[in-house]
Design a protein around this motif. Structure first.
Motif, PDB file in Angstrom:
ATOM      1  N   GLU A   1     -10.890   5.562  -4.374  1.00  0.00           N
ATOM      2  CA  GLU A   1     -10.607   4.232  -4.859  1.00  0.00           C
ATOM      3  C   GLU A   1      -8.917   4.079  -5.211  1.00  0.00           C
ATOM      4  O   GLU A   1      -8.902   4.201  -6.382  1.00  0.00           O
ATOM      5  CB  GLU A   1     -11.616   3.716  -5.760  1.00  0.00           C
ATOM      6  N   LEU A   2      -7.970   3.861  -4.335  1.00  0.00           N
ATOM      7  CA  LEU A   2      -6.601   3.954  -5.015  1.00  0.00           C
ATOM      8  C   LEU A   2      -6.443   2.649  -5.768  1.00  0.00           C
ATOM      9  O   LEU A   2      -6.989   1.855  -5.654  1.00  0.00           O
ATOM     10  CB  LEU A   2      -5.629   3.992  -3.596  1.00  0.00           C
ATOM     11  N   PRO A   3      -5.575   2.829  -6.771  1.00  0.00           N
ATOM     12  CA  PRO A   3      -5.271   1.677  -7.572  1.00  0.00           C
ATOM     13  C   PRO A   3      -4.681   0.701  -7.098  1.00  0.00           C
ATOM     14  O   PRO A   3      -4.965  -0.424  -7.774  1.00  0.00           O
ATOM     15  CB  PRO A   3      -4.279   2.439  -8.752  1.00  0.00           C
ATOM     16  N   ILE A   4      -3.979   0.471  -5.869  1.00  0.00           N
ATOM     17  CA  ILE A   4      -3.433  -0.628  -5.305  1.00  0.00           C
ATOM     18  C   ILE A   4      -3.959  -0.827  -3.971  1.00  0.00           C
ATOM     19  O   ILE A   4      -4.203   0.164  -3.008  1.00  0.00           O
ATOM     20  CB  ILE A   4      -1.935  -0.604  -5.192  1.00  0.00           C
ATOM     21  N   TYR A   5      -4.298  -2.065  -3.579  1.00  0.00           N
ATOM     22  CA  TYR A   5      -4.409  -2.347  -2.240  1.00  0.00           C
ATOM     23  C   TYR A   5      -3.675  -2.503  -1.171  1.00  0.00           C
ATOM     24  O   TYR A   5      -2.631  -3.537  -1.472  1.00  0.00           O
ATOM     25  CB  TYR A   5      -5.618  -3.475  -2.305  1.00  0.00           C
ATOM     26  N   GLU A   6      -3.364  -1.868  -0.508  1.00  0.00           N
ATOM     27  CA  GLU A   6      -2.053  -2.179   0.684  1.00  0.00           C
ATOM     28  C   GLU A   6      -2.745  -1.357   2.016  1.00  0.00           C
ATOM     29  O   GLU A   6      -2.812  -0.217   2.265  1.00  0.00           O
ATOM     30  CB  GLU A   6      -1.259  -0.973   0.081  1.00  0.00           C
ATOM     31  N   PRO A   7      -2.359  -2.328   3.006  1.00  0.00           N
ATOM     32  CA  PRO A   7      -2.864  -1.765   4.458  1.00  0.00           C
ATOM     33  C   PRO A   7      -2.124  -0.647   4.901  1.00  0.00           C
ATOM     34  O   PRO A   7      -0.993  -0.432   4.846  1.00  0.00           O
ATOM     35  CB  PRO A   7      -2.704  -3.031   5.123  1.00  0.00           C
ATOM     36  N   GLY A   8      -2.976   0.498   5.288  1.00  0.00           N
ATOM     37  CA  GLY A   8      -2.458   1.665   5.783  1.00  0.00           C
ATOM     38  C   GLY A   8      -2.253   2.728   4.991  1.00  0.00           C
ATOM     39  O   GLY A   8      -1.889   4.069   5.101  1.00  0.00           O
ATOM     40  N   LEU A   9      -2.206   2.525   3.607  1.00  0.00           N
ATOM     41  CA  LEU A   9      -2.080   3.411   2.491  1.00  0.00           C
ATOM     42  C   LEU A   9      -3.035   4.451   2.328  1.00  0.00           C
ATOM     43  O   LEU A   9      -2.622   5.616   1.992  1.00  0.00           O
ATOM     44  CB  LEU A   9      -1.954   2.749   1.073  1.00  0.00           C
TER      45      LEU A   9
ATOM     46  N   GLU B   1       5.164  -6.089  -0.551  1.00  0.00           N
ATOM     47  CA  GLU B   1       3.559  -5.736  -0.962  1.00  0.00           C
ATOM     48  C   GLU B   1       2.786  -6.212   0.384  1.00  0.00           C
ATOM     49  O   GLU B   1       3.333  -7.306   1.038  1.00  0.00           O
ATOM     50  CB  GLU B   1       3.140  -6.278  -2.099  1.00  0.00           C
ATOM     51  N   GLY B   2       1.625  -6.048   0.522  1.00  0.00           N
ATOM     52  CA  GLY B   2       1.069  -6.174   1.787  1.00  0.00           C
ATOM     53  C   GLY B   2       1.558  -5.615   3.238  1.00  0.00           C
ATOM     54  O   GLY B   2       0.859  -5.541   4.173  1.00  0.00           O
ATOM     55  N   THR B   3       2.930  -5.350   3.161  1.00  0.00           N
ATOM     56  CA  THR B   3       3.380  -4.677   4.506  1.00  0.00           C
ATOM     57  C   THR B   3       4.078  -3.281   3.820  1.00  0.00           C
ATOM     58  O   THR B   3       5.122  -2.938   4.780  1.00  0.00           O
ATOM     59  CB  THR B   3       4.424  -5.622   5.235  1.00  0.00           C
ATOM     60  N   ALA B   4       3.854  -2.832   2.799  1.00  0.00           N
ATOM     61  CA  ALA B   4       4.665  -1.605   2.233  1.00  0.00           C
ATOM     62  C   ALA B   4       4.785  -0.721   3.173  1.00  0.00           C
ATOM     63  O   ALA B   4       5.876   0.027   3.328  1.00  0.00           O
ATOM     64  CB  ALA B   4       3.906  -1.282   0.941  1.00  0.00           C
ATOM     65  N   ILE B   5       3.624  -0.154   3.724  1.00  0.00           N
ATOM     66  CA  ILE B   5       3.518   1.325   4.624  1.00  0.00           C
ATOM     67  C   ILE B   5       4.569   0.849   5.840  1.00  0.00           C
ATOM     68  O   ILE B   5       5.376   1.648   6.086  1.00  0.00           O
ATOM     69  CB  ILE B   5       2.345   1.412   4.984  1.00  0.00           C
ATOM     70  N   GLN B   6       4.370  -0.141   6.497  1.00  0.00           N
ATOM     71  CA  GLN B   6       5.145  -0.650   7.595  1.00  0.00           C
ATOM     72  C   GLN B   6       6.551  -0.639   7.295  1.00  0.00           C
ATOM     73  O   GLN B   6       7.564  -0.255   7.907  1.00  0.00           O
ATOM     74  CB  GLN B   6       4.758  -1.780   8.334  1.00  0.00           C
ATOM     75  N   ASP B   7       6.924  -1.303   5.994  1.00  0.00           N
ATOM     76  CA  ASP B   7       8.294  -1.400   5.579  1.00  0.00           C
ATOM     77  C   ASP B   7       9.131   0.049   5.568  1.00  0.00           C
ATOM     78  O   ASP B   7       9.958   0.253   5.512  1.00  0.00           O
ATOM     79  CB  ASP B   7       8.333  -2.094   4.541  1.00  0.00           C
ATOM     80  N   LEU B   8       8.207   0.803   4.858  1.00  0.00           N
ATOM     81  CA  LEU B   8       8.620   2.018   4.536  1.00  0.00           C
ATOM     82  C   LEU B   8       8.757   3.064   5.888  1.00  0.00           C
ATOM     83  O   LEU B   8       9.796   3.741   5.925  1.00  0.00           O
ATOM     84  CB  LEU B   8       7.551   2.789   3.554  1.00  0.00           C
TER      85      LEU B   8
END
Ligand code: NAD
Ligand code: UGA
Length: 469
Positions: free
Chosen positions: A46-54, A161-168
């Motif tokens: 259960e990661l501490p932040i919710y972020e799609p794809g994380l 946030e919310g698109t962090a993984i795609q942005d990275l």
């Protein structure tokens, strides 16, 4: 093997380092934090932040070349490159209170780096900081360095946030600022090589330190300014019968303006826009530029105006009082696809309604009851200063009730208001909701997500931002 350590396992440190670890299998990445709870969560399912794809990225690298740890000093002393991604909130007391960035966390990280380092290191500013912070950090490091050479780089983060993984994965640009000395340029090249594992070279921009630091504040100020501009237009639309969606569309078609970031809303939120603009305002004032400071201050003023305008519209529509009335709040996070509530406009709207004695029934798919109660009990700016936090005195269940679905929230309510643009709110069974509400049943859409004409057909009285009534 190059070793990277990131101080601060938050919304930026966690996802950024996870992506570096994924894209650079030859680099060992340790993410450290003083918060035991956060690190425990990063090491759990259960990661501490919710972020799609994380979840997916973390699962692929954790335990291989990605480690989360509370052994801050050990990992810092072993690393070649240290990212500092600690929080840089707005000061709440003393010089510059309410505007200046509080660099307490940054300074303590810098002092610790100087203390435990035994070999030369590159120290990277990942946090958003006032321009010229690198100079201060350099002083702290070099005056405590015991002969060790530190190169400071500025490498601000632009993820949303919310698109962090795609942005990275696909950044518009990576910005690296450094000293114009041979050592500074060498450090820039070292960091550039890390990003070059997956970012095309022409997207990696290298500048001097101050340009990199200021570009981050400027980018956030420009983005927030667009929202305040369209929100200011939304008020004029309501007064004149124009429709803000049509206006945004027409304006955004101009290729010099572009279509993105022109959605009128109840106001922008999130941990950074307000804090970074206040920081910019303070820097302008300190540099004797009050006119420039006032220009940017206006972006925040319009944002505050938009939130209070929304509350006033709600109360005045409901016969000038919401006292004792049940109001359903749909969405509490500052935007969809995140559980983050920092500076969410929902806090101001809820506090405004509570000030008029409303009874709130709140539903958000990602935000817990505990978080909502904490947010509604805190003073402005205190959320990022753990030492100031008083024990939460929750509102009684009659005043603030947090529920687990939209139907429960709206049952017997006089009005419902949408404060986050979660996709699920677009497809709610509004006929069923209408049947279970008090009449007249009001809808206040702070995100322009509902089809107002369909809702009016059902029988609702509908207010949407920037649209004719
Ligand atoms: P955060 O609060 O989620 O994370 C910061 C972490 O740093 C916390 O977990 C805290 O415990 C830890 N920390 C503080 N002092 C420490 C110390 N001395 N040693 C070890 N750990 C320490 O914050 P965030 O949202 O990740 O933001 C971090 C920085 O990045 C800020 O400057 C912010 O402006 C900037 N930024 C944030 C975003 C975003 O989307 N959240 C995007 C771009 C830039
Ligand atoms: C923002 C920037 O977009 C990132 O580039 C930056 O790195 C980050 O701040 C930061 O420095 O912290 P973030 O706050 O995560 O990212 O999210 P945004 O998508 O920018 O949204 C911010 C707020 O503006 C939200 O409340 C959102 O609902 C609102 N918004 C956004 C609007 O009201 N209208 C829009 O058209 C766009």
């Amino acid at each position: 093997m190059v070793k990277i350590c990131c101080i601060g396992a938050g919304y930026v440190g966690g996802p950024t380092m996870a992506v570096i670890a994924l894209k650079c299998p030859s680099i060992e990445v340790a993410v450290v934090d003083i918060s035991v709870a956060r690190i425990t969560a990063w090491n759990s399912d259960e990661l501490p932040i919710y972020e799609p794809g994380l979840d997916d990225v973390v699962k692929q690298c954790r335990g291989k070349n990605l480690f989360f740890s509370t052994e801050v000093e050990k990992h810092v002393s072993e690393a070649d490159i240290i990212f500092v991604s600690v929080n840089t909130p707005t000061k709440t007391r003393g010089l510059g209170a309410g505007k200046a960035a509080d660099l307490t966390y940054w300074e303590s990280a810098a002092r610790m780096i100087a203390d435990v380092s035994k070999n030369d290191k590159i120290v990277v500013e990942k946090s958003t900081v006032p321009v010229k912070t690198a100079e201060a950090i350099e002083k702290i490091l070099t005056h405590n360095c015991k002969g060790i050479n530190f190169q400071i780089l500025s490498n601000p983060e632009f993820l949303a946030e919310g698109t962090a993984i795609q942005d990275l994965f696909h950044p518009d640009r990576v910005l690296i600022g450094g000293r114009d000395t041979p050592e500074g340029q060498k450090a820039i090249q070292t960091l550039k090589k890390v990003y070059a594992h997956w970012v095309p070279e022409d997207r990696i921009i290298c500048t001097n330190l101050w340009s990199a630091e200021l570009s981050k504040l400027a980018a956030n100020a420009f983005l927030a300014q667009r929202i305040s501009s369209v929100n200011a237009m939304s008020a004029l639309c309501e007064a004149t019968g124009a429709d803000v969606t049509q206006v945004s569309n027409a304006v955004g078609k101009d290729s010099r303006i572009g279509p993105k970031f022109l959605n009128a809303s109840v106001g922008f939120g999130g941990s950074c826009f307000q804090k970074d603009i206040l920081n910019l305002v303070y820097i302008c004032e300190c540099n004797g530029l009050p006119e420039v400071a006032n220009y940017w201050k206006q972006v925040i003023k319009v944002n505050d105006y938009q939130k209070s305008r929304f509350v006033n519209r709600m109360v005045s529509s409901m016969f000038n009082t919401v006292s004792g009335k049940k109001i359903a709040i749909l969405g509490f996070a500052f935007k969809k696809d995140t559980g983050d509530t920092r500076e969410t406009p929902a806090i101001d709207v809820c506090k405004g309604l509570l000030g008029d004695n409303a009874h709130l029934s709140i539903y958000d798919p990602q935000v817990t009851q505990e978080q909502i109660q904490r947010d509604l009990s805190m003073e402005k700016f205190d959320w990022d200063h753990p030492t100031h936090l008083q024990p939460v005195i929750p509102y009684g269940v009659k005043q603030v009730n947090v529920v687990s679905d939209a139907h429960e929230a709206t049952k017997d309510a006089h009005g419902l208001c949408i404060l986050t643009e979660w996709d699920e709110f677009k497809t709610l069974d509004f006929k069923r909701i209408y049947d279970n509400m008090q009449k007249p049943a009001f809808v206040f859409d702070g995100r322009n997500v509902v089809d107002a004409s369909k809702l009016r057909e059902i029988g609702f009285i509908v207010y949407t931002i920037g649209k004719p009534l």
